[in-house]
Design an enzyme around this catalytic site. Structure first.
Site, PDB file in Angstrom:
ATOM      1  N   HIS A  57       2.405 -14.678  22.414  1.00 40.30           N
ATOM      2  CA  HIS A  57       2.737 -13.639  21.444  1.00 40.30           C
ATOM      3  C   HIS A  57       2.127 -12.242  21.865  1.00 40.30           C
ATOM      4  CE1 HIS A  57       3.805 -11.484  17.613  1.00 40.30           C
ATOM      5  NE2 HIS A  57       2.506 -11.158  17.530  1.00 40.30           N
TER       6      HIS A  57
ATOM      7  N   CYS B 125       8.513  -9.412  20.373  1.00 42.90           N
ATOM      8  CA  CYS B 125       7.066  -8.960  20.343  1.00 42.90           C
ATOM      9  C   CYS B 125       6.814  -8.261  21.768  1.00 42.90           C
ATOM     10  CB  CYS B 125       5.909  -9.970  19.930  1.00 42.90           C
ATOM     11  SG  CYS B 125       6.141 -11.497  21.066  1.00 42.90           S
TER      12      CYS B 125
END
Length: 925
Positions: free
Chosen positions: A874, A326
């Site tokens: 994230h 990510c």
């Protein structure tokens, strides 16, 4: 390579002076560095220990061991004025704690180490010599391999491939380390050896994403050529007697470790796949044909039917998460949606590729990025797996190989720099010697610096992203002013503006009655050890007759004493443990005694085989006189006095079972007797209390002599010959009886220099303005001691003051919010909410070039976000499609519309601003 026998020197380290050690190592290093070849062995050594050794063998000038110079040049760099000899080599900073206890994990170093910051690489001959002198370890050997596109460059493989072997049909697993230069044949052999298999009945598969992508049957191909990545899965398949494979299947896992129950894919033959990588490299990955897609387009086999897809709108294509990618996906999406880059890479950019640039990647990075950008801007596409791009990234930037989480800003910096070098229009960079300002007008000097920069660096990246600083240095001694104008690619703005840092120290009193106390003082970040000592002196009310000994405690030992007042505080990390000892003032006739507690660590079920004694708790310090003979009796007195503050009240009972009302008097008398004994040379024997005799009988004391423990003589009056060193270590074996008499709980764990707790992690209640961050970044401040400036007028290095100003702003301004701070073993994240403008970021007043006629206004069009902590966080991207004037959330393969009001959050990490089009003429390059 020249062979250097450890016995050839004819001397041990103790026989050599610091200068002789320096010259000896330098000669070995020069010979080794000039003859390095593939297959040689290098050794990692902790930067901290290496720095101590450099300081020890050099005397006159400041030392710089982090400048990229060669090993032999380090041996010519200078150190501090202290001649303190380093202790044994300590590489414990470089390995996981579990590696110290588990022999099977020996050599498993921490994943985030950086050369020059955490470790230095030593040729085998240098390591062998230093290790023969100092001992210690653990030994961390690494091989030299060929690297680069031509395979003619040499590099030390600090991080060999870590592969996960999965045995089918038994579902056994095993992790191995293996060089990427080893062959598939060697990987096959090791897999059979680990699982005890017959090699004739075993085949191995590239099992990327838990899918059989390619059979690894070219046994002479290297793992590097097979494009294996860090932490990749390898399927070890056992065939039956008929040569058939089992039908057992290891189900694919999501990034969160859960089995994907709904994952469906139809495998096609790799030869029928249309998936290729830019540069003509054909993918050997299996692909699948989606039943809902027209034509014969093939996609990555990790795509699942449940992934969110978009309609036909261009620019709304997601990127599949390949496993903790990510960080890469968010950065790529921001670059891809930069209008200038989207236009450039969809046009014919190939003619600008610099195929010969030694600083570039022979165009491969630019080709891979351009190919990915075109796919992301194609209408009607399903989410794309950026595996070809990641393979190129791993090849040219090994730090991003594997599937660990990384910093998206670090990746972004690499991409911008790498794309620039691949697309640099300058084929032969001229040598240019920049002149100092010397009183010339800023405008003239700035234009000269920029012209010199463009003469060597001219690419789409420079056109779009690069600006220019004005940097002013002022010497604090002669007031010499130096002005330079340097290019920048992005602004890294601080979120903490403190010029001081809090340092927590545990203070031990010398009056033998008070328990240790914790003191926190605030010191200038650019300060030195003497500033910390002065602050502690004031905080603990030090008497005229006392002094402080400051020590770093590591692994229950005194790791180092801060005896040089000029040691920069930057060498003290937030997770270090410091102790300060209040002692009587020392002299040439005193010796420092270090009392180290030891205890036996006994594993469950091994009562008859206890492990060796290990240091325990925190060492205690005291002074003794060399003028009078030091006897066992005196040492016992010193040890008893050091332990007095920790005496349990319930143990202060007469051995006859009744309370002793004279305990305070006895303690005071004991202290006085020991002091008088020390002054009179121990010739007068005082009458000991029965309690003291009992305590003395329970003390198992040993003396450290050249790293060997020696028992004290039985005769308490017998003089002990002390070594010539300024400090002597005494070991006290901690027994259950002593534990019943003394409570040393407070010695079992010292607080860290700065403990990150809820108070420090809590976000600011008031919003922090982006302008305030910029002002803090541009504020004048002194250079840190490790980056002192060489003043040409003083002809010496000075801690000059530095002031930055913006001079020339780029078309696209990238702003990095510095949310992460680093210590030796951890990263800490600031959750501070920053109030940044979405429209009309006005930088006019921050630009020192006053000849600009137009306001410097910018509009936000993209940003990356980071949620959670370091390791488990994230990344996403918020991007504004300019044609639609709408904001979207790019969360890997999932894309959704968001309101502009939701763009601002405490997760914002890297901001992308674009100059307002009607003001573009206000900045000339």
């Amino acid at each position: 390579m020249a062979e250097v026998s450890m016995g050839s020197s004819g001397s041990s380290s103790t026989d050599l002076s610091p200068e002789e050690e320096r010259v000896f190592i330098k000669e070995i290093a020069i010979a080794a560095e000039s003859n390095s070849k593939e297959g040689d062995t290098f050794y990692l050594i902790a930067q901290r220990w290496w720095h101590e050794w450099i300081e020890y063998v050099n005397q006159d000038q400041p030392c710089n061991t982090n400048d990229g110079s060669s090993l032999s040049e380090h041996c010519d760099s200078a150190g501090s004025t202290t001649l303190k000899k380093p202790s044994m080599i300590d590489n414990s900073d470089l390995i996981y704690d579990s590696a110290l206890e588990d022999p099977s994990s020996a050599g498993e170093i921490i994943d985030t180490l950086q050369e020059g910051r955490d470790y230095v690489l030593l040729p085998q001959e240098v390591w062998n010599q230093l290790h023969s002198w100092y001992g210690g370890g653990p030994t961390l050997a690494r091989r030299v391999i060929s690297s680069g596109l031509s395979q003619t460059e040499l590099a030390v493989e600090v991080y060999p491939l870590r592969l996960q072997l999965l045995l089918m049909p038994k579902n056994d697993q095993s992790a191995i380390r293996i060089s990427k230069k080893e062959t598939i044949r060697e990987l096959h052999r090791r897999a059979c050896e680990i699982f005890d298999l017959n090699s004739d009945h075993v085949r191995i598969w590239d099992y990327y994403g838990h899918q059989k992508y390619s059979l690894m049957n070219d046994l002479d191909k290297t793992l590097d050529d097979a494009n294996l990545q860090m932490d990749q899965d390898i399927l070890v398949e056992v065939l039956d007697m008929n040569g058939a494979a089992s039908n057992a299947h290891i189900q694919p896992l999501h990034e969160n470790g859960l089995v994907d129950e709904d994952s469906t894919s139809i495998l096609i033959d790799p030869s029928k796949s249309s998936l290729t990588v830019a540069g003509g490299f054909s993918s050997n990955r299996n692909a699948f044909r989606s039943g809902g897609v027209e034509g014969s387009q093939s996609f990555d086999s990790t795509y699942t039917t449940g992934v969110t897809t978009r309609g036909s709108t261009a620019g709304l294509t997601g990127l599949l998460n390949l496993g903790n990618t990510c960080f890469m996906n968010s950065a790529i999406q921001c670059l891809v949606h930069t209008p200038e880059f989207a236009s450039y890479f969809q046009d014919d950019y190939h003619q600008e590729i610099n195929w010969q640039n030694p600083l570039g990647m022979v165009g491969e990075l630019a080709l891979a990025f351009g190919d990915l950008l075109r796919k992301l801007w194609a209408p009607g596409r399903t989410p794309i797996a950026p595996r070809p791009f990641k393979a190129k990234l791993a090849r040219f930037a090994p730090q991003f190989s594997g599937y660990n989480q990384h910093d998206s800003q670090e990746l972004l910096a690499f991409l911008l720099d790498g794309l620039h070098e691949d697309l640099n229009r300058v084929k032969h960079k001229p040598y240019i010697n920049s002149r100092d300002a010397d009183g010339r007008p800023d405008e003239e000097v700035a234009d000269e610096f920029w012209a010199n920069h463009i003469a060597r660096n001219d690419s789409i990246i420079v056109d779009v992203c690069q600006g220019q600083y004005k940097s002013t240095l002022v010497c604090p001694i002669c007031n010499k002013v130096s002005v330079t104008f340097d290019p920048f690619m992005y602004l890294s703005l601080p979120l903490q503006f403190n010029t001081t840092r809090a340092i927590t120290v545990t203070v031990f009193s010398c009056d033998k009655t008070a328990l240790p106390s914790t003191i926190t003082v605030n010191i200038s970040k650019q300060g030195r050890c003497r500033d910390l000592m002065q602050a502690l002196t004031n905080a603990c009310s030090l008497k005229q007759s006392e002094e402080l000994k400051l020590a770093e405690i590591r692994n229950n030992l005194v790791h180092r004493l801060f005896e040089d007042p000029l040691i920069p505080l930057s060498s003290i990390k937030d997770d270090d443990h410091l102790a300060a000892y209040k002692l009587s003032k020392s002299s040439e006739n005193t010796v420092l005694l270090k009392l180290v507690l030891r205890r036996r660590d006994q594993k469950a079920g091994e009562r008859e085989n206890p492990v060796q004694l290990k240091p325990y708790g925190t060492p205690l310090l005291s002074l003794a006189s060399r003028e009078n003979a030091l006897t066992k009796g005196k040492i016992q007195c010193i040890v008893e006095n050091l332990l007095l503050p920790f005496r349990r009240e319930e143990s202060i009972v007469s051995e006859k079972g009744k309370s002793d009302s004279s305990i305070p008097e006895r303690r005071s008398a004991r202290l006085n007797n020991s002091e008088e004994d020390d002054k009179s040379g121990g010739s007068r024997k005082s009458k000991k209390s029965s309690t003291s005799e009992v305590i003395a009988s329970k003390l198992s004391l040993q003396l450290d002599e050249n790293n060997k423990t020696v028992k004290l003589p039985d005769n308490e009056a017998e003089a002990i010959k002390l070594p010539p060193s300024a400090a002597v270590t005494i070991y006290l074996d901690w027994t259950a009886e002593l534990a019943g008499m003394y409570d040393i709980t407070c010695l079992e764990g010292l607080p860290e220099v700065l403990k990150y707790g809820p108070a420090t992690k809590k976000a600011r209640s008031e919003p922090l303005s982006l302008y305030a961050c910029l002002e803090a970044f541009l504020r004048e401040e002194p250079l840190v001691p490790d980056e002192m400036w060489f003043c040409p007028q003083c002809n010496e290095r000075r801690q000059a003051s530095k002031k930055l100003d913006l001079w020339r702003l780029p078309e696209v301004l990238v702003i990095h919010l510095k949310r992460f701070s680093y210590s030796r073993s951890m990263k800490h994240k600031l959750e501070t909410f920053v109030n940044f403008p979405i429209h009309d970021l006005d930088l006019t007043k921050y630009v020192a070039n006053k000849n600009l006629s137009q306001p410097q206004l910018y509009e936000l069009y993209a940003l990356t976000n980071h949620y959670g902590g370091m390791g488990s966080g994230h990344y996403t991207a918020y991007i504004k499609l300019l044609e639609e004037n709408r904001w979207y959330n790019f969360d890997d393969s999932h894309i959704s519309h968001i309101n502009e009001d939701d763009v601002k959050s405490g997760a914002a990490y890297v901001l992308f601003y674009r100059r307002k089009s009607d003001d573009a003429s206000g900045n000339t390059k």
